[in-house]
Design a protein around this motif. Structure first.
Motif, mmCIF file in Angstrom:
data_model
loop_
_atom_site.group_PDB
_atom_site.id
_atom_site.type_symbol
_atom_site.label_atom_id
_atom_site.label_comp_id
_atom_site.label_asym_id
_atom_site.label_seq_id
_atom_site.Cartn_x
_atom_site.Cartn_y
_atom_site.Cartn_z
ATOM 1 N N TYR A 46 0.846 -1.185 0.000
ATOM 2 C CA TYR A 46 0.000 0.000 0.000
ATOM 3 C C TYR A 46 0.888 1.244 0.000
ATOM 4 O O TYR A 46 1.947 1.269 0.638
ATOM 5 N N VAL A 47 0.440 2.278 -0.717
ATOM 6 C CA VAL A 47 1.140 3.559 -0.739
ATOM 7 C C VAL A 47 0.184 4.596 -0.184
ATOM 8 O O VAL A 47 -0.907 4.800 -0.720
ATOM 9 N N ARG A 48 0.575 5.240 0.908
ATOM 10 C CA ARG A 48 -0.347 6.122 1.634
ATOM 11 C C ARG A 48 0.272 7.498 1.862
ATOM 12 O O ARG A 48 1.441 7.612 2.217
ATOM 13 N N SER A 49 -0.518 8.512 1.644
ATOM 14 C CA SER A 49 -0.186 9.870 2.081
ATOM 15 C C SER A 49 -1.456 10.509 2.610
ATOM 16 O O SER A 49 -2.563 9.997 2.406
ATOM 17 N N THR A 50 -1.301 11.622 3.299
ATOM 18 C CA THR A 50 -2.439 12.331 3.880
ATOM 19 C C THR A 50 -2.380 13.790 3.452
ATOM 20 O O THR A 50 -1.305 14.406 3.484
ATOM 21 N N LYS A 51 -3.515 14.324 3.059
ATOM 22 C CA LYS A 51 -3.587 15.735 2.692
ATOM 23 C C LYS A 51 -4.616 16.434 3.568
ATOM 24 O O LYS A 51 -5.725 15.917 3.767
ATOM 25 N N VAL A 52 -4.221 17.577 4.123
ATOM 26 C CA VAL A 52 -5.138 18.347 4.966
ATOM 27 C C VAL A 52 -5.386 19.713 4.328
ATOM 28 O O VAL A 52 -4.517 20.266 3.643
ATOM 29 N N GLU A 92 -6.151 26.475 1.683
ATOM 30 C CA GLU A 92 -4.935 25.839 1.191
ATOM 31 C C GLU A 92 -4.794 24.430 1.770
ATOM 32 O O GLU A 92 -5.202 24.151 2.903
ATOM 33 N N GLY A 93 -4.172 23.537 0.983
ATOM 34 C CA GLY A 93 -3.923 22.180 1.431
ATOM 35 C C GLY A 93 -2.451 21.842 1.420
ATOM 36 O O GLY A 93 -1.642 22.531 0.793
ATOM 37 N N TYR A 94 -2.101 20.776 2.123
ATOM 38 C CA TYR A 94 -0.724 20.272 2.126
ATOM 39 C C TYR A 94 -0.755 18.762 2.249
ATOM 40 O O TYR A 94 -1.503 18.203 3.058
ATOM 41 N N GLU A 95 0.089 18.099 1.434
ATOM 42 C CA GLU A 95 0.118 16.640 1.420
ATOM 43 C C GLU A 95 1.443 16.123 1.972
ATOM 44 O O GLU A 95 2.509 16.621 1.632
ATOM 45 N N SER A 96 1.354 15.110 2.808
ATOM 46 C CA SER A 96 2.546 14.508 3.402
ATOM 47 C C SER A 96 3.308 13.687 2.368
ATOM 48 O O SER A 96 2.745 13.261 1.359
ATOM 49 N N PRO A 97 4.595 13.410 2.611
ATOM 50 C CA PRO A 97 5.290 12.394 1.813
ATOM 51 C C PRO A 97 4.612 11.042 1.977
ATOM 52 O O PRO A 97 3.860 10.810 2.936
ATOM 53 N N SER A 98 4.880 10.145 1.078
ATOM 54 C CA SER A 98 4.201 8.851 1.100
ATOM 55 C C SER A 98 4.911 7.856 2.006
ATOM 56 O O SER A 98 6.091 7.988 2.322
ATOM 57 N N VAL A 99 4.158 6.839 2.399
ATOM 58 C CA VAL A 99 4.670 5.698 3.153
ATOM 59 C C VAL A 99 4.293 4.432 2.404
ATOM 60 O O VAL A 99 3.159 4.299 1.921
ATOM 61 N N LEU A 100 5.247 3.511 2.289
ATOM 62 C CA LEU A 100 4.971 2.185 1.754
ATOM 63 C C LEU A 100 4.708 1.273 2.945
ATOM 64 O O LEU A 100 5.514 1.222 3.873
ATOM 65 N N TYR A 101 3.582 0.563 2.933
ATOM 66 C CA TYR A 101 3.295 -0.272 4.096
ATOM 67 C C TYR A 101 2.458 -1.467 3.693
ATOM 68 O O TYR A 101 1.910 -1.555 2.587
ATOM 69 N N GLY A 102 2.343 -2.416 4.625
ATOM 70 C CA GLY A 102 1.531 -3.591 4.380
ATOM 71 C C GLY A 102 1.747 -4.622 5.466
ATOM 72 O O GLY A 102 2.428 -4.379 6.467
#
Length: 645
Positions: free
Chosen positions: A51-57, A200-210
């Motif tokens: 899974y590739v995950r990032s979060t944007k607020v 305005e929004g900002y997105e985190s760097p991604s994380v590879l996980y599983g």
């Protein structure tokens, strides 16, 4: 399950699951969670099971909002009842010349244990990095293994600068869990904050996980993902680089010509001139301006030595350090914002860092690379020998965020070079592997695995690095007939009569060359001084390597036995496999004469073939079922074997 953790306007840490709903307290919606809207951006790569995950607020208030912590992912349900089970946490330590030394700890040894029967806990431990050397203390990966359930949670942060894993505990319904916060944006850990204007929004760097069923399969999943995403090497050339245990950044025509001749003679396909080829102490240029020093290359200057490399049938390469410059270099004054500053002061002393948001800087560097390309250079070893520390000044308020933005601009510059010059190969070398995270490496064709100078330490390092990058990106030093650093000012004095006698049996040459069968062969050392026997060993290794290097492009590591600790005696085993071929190297540096280890069961009772060096009768090897028994009377030895189904 929570999805991320956020801090806004200096509020308390908020473990938020507002993607599903906004938590309520005493029947009212929490005001600290009404300041932003969040989006969970997640994809699943079915081929790798990652899974590739990032979060944007987004700021949904009517005034600016200060964001000072944003997880890429936060999980609070990892390894339930961990304190009553056999749960292990795998961490990858890094150091200069001591890369990828994996350690396994229990949660208690890391400082994690139940402390209260509450839905929250104040216990936490952080594994983190600060600065632009993203892997100089740890590789940004954590694996949590539940031995009883045969379940492994894996997390890798894709950040080329600051990052952190915050591990804690969480109790719910009498069950205690581990919590994992994967974050590259944290004011508490690395000084990150960002002011979000209205809307305005900002997105985190991604994380590879599983989740996988074993440590090995978790690593293989990550490697499969990395192999299929990012810049890919077009081929695996046999390289010669004149730095390690060789010229030590002091090239000249007199020194280079014999090396070039020797490299061509043994079958090298690429010759890279390392540090020292440019003007660095004059009025015309310095380190960072990258103007060739014609005076040290004799008649015809720098171009003549490039032409000489080509005349020997090899591709010319060159060393650069594109992101830094000495303060005396003209590029540092090419524009008012040419170098990175912190609180208005240049970062670093003599060596300073260039600002890749400055067009004058990128235009100048592009022109210098294009000039080298037009001379015939088709390989760049890009080094990076210092860290910025926490970050730099920029349009954004926080140092950490400005560093992240500068890194993005640098990667855009590398992408542009590769796009405009598609036959140019670019290696990433961060003082060995002090910046080998995947956010960086996805932009480069290959990566240096270490600056380790003592060849017997390399199997330990390579075994650990196999967990971090695919084998076709692993540049592996091989330096027969080395002139170690203390002899750099007087190379001839290294090659005494006693030295030549010590080298005569070929043991060091074999050990060095055997390591290179598990990545990209990067030859060095003063091979022009080799006797005929050692030359034959080098030639044979290169010949066998060339005949089967396509295997490396398709293979993935197999982890046989335990990783030998660096600077210890004993055996190391390196292994790669495809569906129908297993290659393994056995490296002995002291210890017992005999070793036994298991190989994958599908290769049981097959025929083992020695592919290198095939000259030593002091060793025996046998296979019964899937157990290999290897015996050798020599305290220092190496050999590479294959099994084909």
């Amino acid at each position: 399950m929570k999805d991320f953790k956020v801090i806004v306007d200096n509020s308390a840490n908020v473990a938020a699951s507002i993607i599903k709903n906004i938590p309520e307290r005493d029947g009212e919606k929490r005001p600290d969670l009404l300041k932003f809207r969040a989006e969970k951006n997640e994809t699943f790569d079915a081929d790798s099971n990652v899974y590739v995950r990032s979060t944007k607020v987004f700021n949904i208030t009517d005034k600016p909002l200060r964001l000072s912590h944003l997880s890429s992912i936060y999980l609070d349900n990892v390894a339930p009842d961990f304190h009553n089970r056999e749960v292990l946490i795998h961490v990858c330590n890094f150091a200069w010349q001591g890369e990828a030394q994996w350690v396994t700890l229990t949660p208690y040894e890391l400082g994690l244990y139940p402390v209260a029967k509450h839905f929250f806990s104040h216990i936490d431990k952080t594994i983190s990095n600060i600065g632009s050397w993203s892997t100089h203390k740890y590789y940004p990966i954590i694996l949590i293994e539940d031995k009883a359930d045969k379940k492994v949670w894996f997390f890798e942060i894709e950040s080329s600068s600051n990052w952190s894993f915050e591990l804690g505990t969480f109790t719910e319904d009498e069950t205690c869990y581990l919590t994992v916060d994967c974050c590259a944006c944290s004011e508490n850990n690395n000084g990150f904050f960002k002011t979000l204007e209205v809307g305005e929004g900002y997105e985190s760097p991604s994380v590879l996980y599983g989740i996988s069923d074993s440590f090995e399969n978790a690593i293989v999943s990550l490697l499969k993902y990395k192999r299929s995403h990012g810049v890919k090497p077009q081929e695996l050339p046999v390289c010669f680089n004149d730095y390690m245990n060789c010229l030590w950044a002091m090239p000249s025509r007199e020194k280079l010509v014999p090396l070039i001749d020797a490299a061509a003679n043994v079958g090298a396909e690429l010759f890279c001139i390392d540090d020292g080829w440019f003007i660095r102490d004059g009025e015309t240029a310095d380190f960072g301006d990258w103007i060739e020093n014609d005076a040290i290359f004799g008649e015809g200057g720098f171009k003549s030595i490039i032409d000489y490399i080509k005349s020997k049938g090899m591709t010319p390469g060159i060393w650069l350090e594109l992101e830094t410059a000495f303060c005396y270099a003209k590029i540092c004054n090419i524009a008012p914002n040419a170098i990175l500053t912190r609180a208005g002061l240049p970062i670093g002393e003599e060596r300073q860092f260039l600002n890749f948001s400055c067009k004058e800087v990128t235009d100048y560097l592009y022109a210098r690379v294009k000039h080298l390309y037009d001379l015939g250079i088709r390989y760049i070893k890009n080094d990076y020998n210092h860290s910025t520390g926490i970050g730099c000044d920029g349009d954004e308020a926080s140092f950490a965020l400005a560093l992240m933005e500068n890194n993005k601009k640098f990667f855009e510059f590398i992408d542009r070079l590769i796009s405009d010059m598609p036959d140019l190969t670019i290696e990433n070398c961060g003082s060995g592997a002090m910046r080998c995270d995947n956010a960086t490496l996805k932009h480069f064709h290959l990566q240096s695995t270490s600056d380790q100078e003592i060849f017997t330490n390399n199997p330990s390092i390579l075994r650990g690095v196999q967990c971090c990058m695919p084998p076709e990106k692993m540049g592996i030093w091989s330096y027969p007939f080395p002139a170690v650093y203390k002899y750099r000012l007087d190379i001839p004095s290294a090659y005494t009569e006693d030295y030549m006698k010590e080298m005569a049996d070929g043991t060091q040459t074999i050990f060095n060359m055997a390591c290179s069968f598990f990545g990209i062969m990067t030859l060095s050392g003063h091979i022009e001084k080799c006797d005929e026997y050692n030359l034959s060993l080098i030639k044979k290794a290169i010949e066998v390597y060339k005949s089967s290097r396509g295997f490396i492009l398709e293979s993935l590591p197999v982890f046989i036995g335990k990783q030998q600790k660096i600077y210890t005696k004993g055996y190391s085993v390196l292994a790669l496999r495809t569906a129908n071929k297993l290659r393994f190297g056995i490296f002995r540096n002291g210890g017992e004469d005999t070793i036994e280890f298991e190989i994958p069961k599908d290769f049981a009772n097959s025929t083992i073939t020695e592919i290198y060096p095939c000259v030593d009768n002091s060793k025996t090897i046998s296979l019964k079922d899937n157990v290999v028994t290897f015996n050798c009377s020599k305290k220092l030895t190496a050999a590479v074997f294959e099994i084909e189904l």
